[in-house]
Design a protein around this motif. Structure first.
Motif, short mmCIF file in Angstrom:
data_model
loop_
_atom_site.label_atom_id
_atom_site.label_comp_id
_atom_site.label_asym_id
_atom_site.label_seq_id
_atom_site.Cartn_x
_atom_site.Cartn_y
_atom_site.Cartn_z
N GLY A 118 0.79 -1.22 0.00
CA GLY A 118 0.00 0.00 0.00
C GLY A 118 0.82 1.27 0.00
O GLY A 118 1.87 1.36 -0.63
N ASP A 119 0.31 2.28 0.75
CA ASP A 119 0.98 3.58 0.81
C ASP A 119 2.38 3.47 1.38
O ASP A 119 3.28 4.24 1.03
CB ASP A 119 0.16 4.56 1.64
CG ASP A 119 -1.15 4.94 0.95
OD1 ASP A 119 -1.21 4.78 -0.29
OD2 ASP A 119 -2.08 5.37 1.65
N GLN A 120 2.58 2.50 2.28
CA GLN A 120 3.89 2.34 2.89
C GLN A 120 4.94 1.93 1.86
O GLN A 120 6.12 2.25 1.99
CB GLN A 120 3.83 1.29 4.01
CG GLN A 120 3.01 1.73 5.22
CD GLN A 120 3.55 3.00 5.85
OE1 GLN A 120 4.76 3.16 6.03
NE2 GLN A 120 2.65 3.93 6.17
N ALA A 121 4.49 1.22 0.81
CA ALA A 121 5.42 0.82 -0.24
C ALA A 121 5.93 2.05 -0.98
O ALA A 121 7.14 2.20 -1.22
CB ALA A 121 4.74 -0.14 -1.21
N MET A 122 5.04 2.94 -1.35
CA MET A 122 5.43 4.17 -2.04
C MET A 122 6.37 5.00 -1.18
O MET A 122 7.40 5.51 -1.64
CB MET A 122 4.19 4.99 -2.40
CG MET A 122 3.37 4.42 -3.53
SD MET A 122 4.21 4.61 -5.13
CE MET A 122 2.83 4.27 -6.25
N SER A 123 6.02 5.14 0.09
CA SER A 123 6.83 5.95 0.99
C SER A 123 8.21 5.34 1.20
O SER A 123 9.21 6.05 1.19
CB SER A 123 6.12 6.09 2.33
OG SER A 123 6.94 6.75 3.27
N ALA A 124 8.26 4.01 1.38
CA ALA A 124 9.54 3.35 1.61
C ALA A 124 10.45 3.48 0.39
O ALA A 124 11.65 3.73 0.53
CB ALA A 124 9.31 1.87 1.94
N LEU A 125 9.90 3.32 -0.80
CA LEU A 125 10.71 3.35 -2.02
C LEU A 125 11.07 4.78 -2.43
O LEU A 125 12.23 5.08 -2.72
CB LEU A 125 9.98 2.66 -3.16
CG LEU A 125 9.87 1.13 -3.08
CD1 LEU A 125 8.95 0.61 -4.17
CD2 LEU A 125 11.24 0.48 -3.18
N PHE A 126 10.08 5.64 -2.48
CA PHE A 126 10.27 6.96 -3.08
C PHE A 126 10.33 8.10 -2.07
O PHE A 126 10.59 9.25 -2.46
CB PHE A 126 9.15 7.23 -4.10
CG PHE A 126 8.99 6.11 -5.09
CD1 PHE A 126 9.95 5.89 -6.07
CD2 PHE A 126 7.90 5.26 -5.02
CE1 PHE A 126 9.81 4.85 -6.98
CE2 PHE A 126 7.76 4.22 -5.92
CZ PHE A 126 8.72 4.01 -6.90
N ALA A 156 5.30 1.06 -12.02
CA ALA A 156 5.33 2.16 -12.98
C ALA A 156 6.33 3.23 -12.53
O ALA A 156 7.10 3.76 -13.33
CB ALA A 156 3.93 2.77 -13.13
N MET A 157 6.32 3.56 -11.24
CA MET A 157 7.24 4.58 -10.75
C MET A 157 8.69 4.08 -10.77
O MET A 157 9.61 4.84 -11.04
CB MET A 157 6.85 5.01 -9.33
CG MET A 157 5.56 5.84 -9.30
SD MET A 157 5.23 6.57 -7.68
CE MET A 157 6.58 7.74 -7.53
N CYS A 158 8.87 2.79 -10.50
CA CYS A 158 10.22 2.22 -10.57
C CYS A 158 10.76 2.30 -11.98
O CYS A 158 11.95 2.60 -12.19
CB CYS A 158 10.21 0.77 -10.09
SG CYS A 158 10.26 0.59 -8.29
N LEU A 159 9.93 2.02 -12.96
CA LEU A 159 10.37 2.07 -14.36
C LEU A 159 10.88 3.47 -14.71
O LEU A 159 11.94 3.62 -15.32
CB LEU A 159 9.22 1.68 -15.29
CG LEU A 159 9.53 1.79 -16.79
CD1 LEU A 159 10.66 0.84 -17.18
CD2 LEU A 159 8.29 1.50 -17.61
#
Length: 534
Positions: A252-260, A300-303
């Motif tokens: 979820g949102d934690q994935a986006m926050s952790a990565l980006f 998509a953001m990783c790409l």
């Protein structure tokens, strides 16, 4: 005989000379065409538009000393001859537009004139074979008594390292050291694995493209990723840190926050700004383990981050940049996930440039012995205790470990845990046959619970014993287990036989199902009465 062609930049300082005494000075471009034993059929002379008068004088003087040499004037204007990017780009464009014909012409690139930047660019272009030639270095004359020499000497430098045995051996040794480093110094014996490691070594040293490591859990993807990072850092290909993240833990949102990363107040609980793992990996290596577990939005953001080195933190209105090298790992078939819509096709295409499949331990059992020593060394480093096998115990463990019956379901994690248990339980730092026998029973029990829900191995061990059961092929084990269960469900051999041969008995005029069953069980030294016992 090939025509000899020289490529040279006009030396605005060394080649200058307006007066008659210029003939008493060493001018490298003129001397190039005067070298004994080095006749130049054609000279490609490069200069900018401001040096036209000097180029005309030099061409005229070359005509005097070597009238058979053809000189071609090539105007390339450098705004800043010390700007590496500008000089390299212009010289590269010249080389790519030039009609080289190595079959009929021999090319020499003069690195005597021009700025040091230009000399470096000539080296790079020649070493990369963009210019299919050799380097030429001219040297001024030495003072001679009673004789004035303005020709000097020359030296041809061939960059084909395969011609230099000592250098070739040194490079081969360095490559072997790098490959051994990737294998943690383990002398692996599996030919296919060694070929794969050699290819990985070439790729990670020469390329900054993403690398995808696939293979079952426990095959060593995380350890290899860290070794790749350490190799690249030792070669000064990167300067930043190694950042590893298990994508299966991101949701979820934690994935986006952790990565980006995120900005303060981006969501409930975001009390402060967070840089994110991609930013933390700047100038280093980012290892996304189990990348197949990422959601489609994160993919998509990783790409974009991989391709453009830019991304948008959660809640931010300004992009951030991070120049990292990506390693990815997965135990899934990403191609199949693409077909099912679970993984983005464009991201898979970006990752799939360099894909390496790590084999399971059961596919490289010849490597169990050297890894056994490696695990004992790791135990020594970790616990400070030197533990060894006695000869019989070692042979017994290796016989079991390399037998067809061993599962190694968790691959090298199973092996590492097994060695750790034996080393911990070894009396006086010596692993004995008793310790090995207990460990074999422990592994068999673990694999049976993990992989055999129907109790196939349990029922066979109950009848034959653990040692005899371990010697059975899996095919025979599954078939025998079915027969034994059927025997336990029937009172007599005849009724069990009728159940087992219900189809084939219809094709026979007479059948003795009990006899067929008895003969099958006899192959394994079992009587019907033995099978009935629980």
């Amino acid at each position: 005989m090939k025509r000899r062609v020289a490529i040279s930049i006009l030396g605005t300082t060394l080649d200058a000379g307006k007066w008659d005494n210029r003939w008493s000075r060493w001018r490298p471009t003129v001397a190039l065409c005067q070298q004994p034993g080095l006749f130049i059929d054609r000279l490609e002379l490069i200069h900018d538009n401001h040096a036209q008068p000097l180029s005309h004088r030099i061409i005229s003087d070359i005509g005097t000393v070597s009238p058979a040499t053809e000189v071609r004037s090539n105007v390339i204007s450098f705004r800043d001859p010390w700007d590496f990017s500008e000089v390299y780009t212009n010289l590269r464009d010249f080389a790519r537009d030039y009609s080289f014909d190595p079959d009929t012409e021999d090319y020499l690139v003069n690195i005597t004139t021009g700025t040091h930047v230009a000399q470096i660019c000539w080296f790079l272009l020649t070493e990369a074979r963009i210019i299919p030639g050799r380097l030429l270095q001219l040297s001024p004359p030495r003072d001679r008594e009673g004789e004035q020499d303005v020709v000097g000497t020359h030296r041809v430098i061939d960059l084909d390292l395969s011609r230099y045995d000592e250098i070739a051996k040194r490079f081969a040794s360095e490559r072997e050291d790098a490959a051994s480093f990737l294998k943690s110094g383990i002398s692996t014996r599996n030919a296919a694995f060694n070929r794969m490691i050699d290819e990985i070594e070439r790729v990670v040293i020469r390329s900054t493209a993403p690398v995808l490591l696939t293979g079952p859990t426990g095959a060593g993807k995380s350890q290899l990723a860290r070794r790749i990072y350490e190799l690249k850092k030792s070669q000064r290909k990167i300067s930043g840190p190694f950042v590893e993240v298990n994508c299966a833990t991101l949701r979820g949102d934690q994935a986006m926050s952790a990565l980006f990363g995120h900005v303060k107040g981006a969501f409930t609980g975001a009390a402060s700004e967070r840089a994110g793992l991609l930013k933390s990996a700047d100038k280093g290596v980012l290892f996304l383990d189990e990348i197949g577990e990422l959601g489609l939005d994160e993919q998509a953001m990783c790409l974009r981050a991989i391709e453009e080195k830019r991304f948008l933190p959660v809640g931010a209105d300004r992009e951030m940049s991070a120049d990292f090298q990506l390693l990815a790992g997965t135990n899934r078939d990403l191609g199949e996930d693409v077909r099912k819509g679970r993984f983005r096709e464009d991201l898979y295409a970006r990752l799939n440039l360099w894909t390496f499949q790590l084999p399971a331990l059961r596919e490289r059992k010849e490597d169990i012995e050297p890894n056994l020593e490696f695990e004992l060394r790791r135990y020594l480093e970790r616990e400070g205790e030197n533990v060894t096998f006695n000869k019989e115990a070692r042979e017994r463990y290796l016989t079991f470990a390399t037998s067809p019956q061993t599962v190694w379901s968790a691959n090298f994690r199973d092996l590492s845990a097994s060695v750790t248990r034996m080393a911990t339980l070894a009396p006086h730092g010596r692993i004995t046959t008793e310790v090995v026998d207990d460990e074999i029973k422990r592994l068999n029990a673990f694999w049976r619970r993990a992989t055999d829900d129907d109790g196939t191995d349990a029922i066979i061990e109950d009848v034959l014993g653990a040692e005899a059961a371990a010697r059975l092929d899996r095919f025979d084990a599954v078939q025998l287990a079915t027969v034994l269960r059927t025997c336990r469900e029937h009172v007599t051999a005849s009724s069990a036989g009728r159940a087992l041969f219900a189809v084939s008995r219809l094709e026979k005029k007479s059948s003795n199902d009990a006899d067929r069953l008895t003969k099958y069980l006899a192959r394994f030294g079992i009587r019907f009465e033995d099978a009935k016992q629980w």
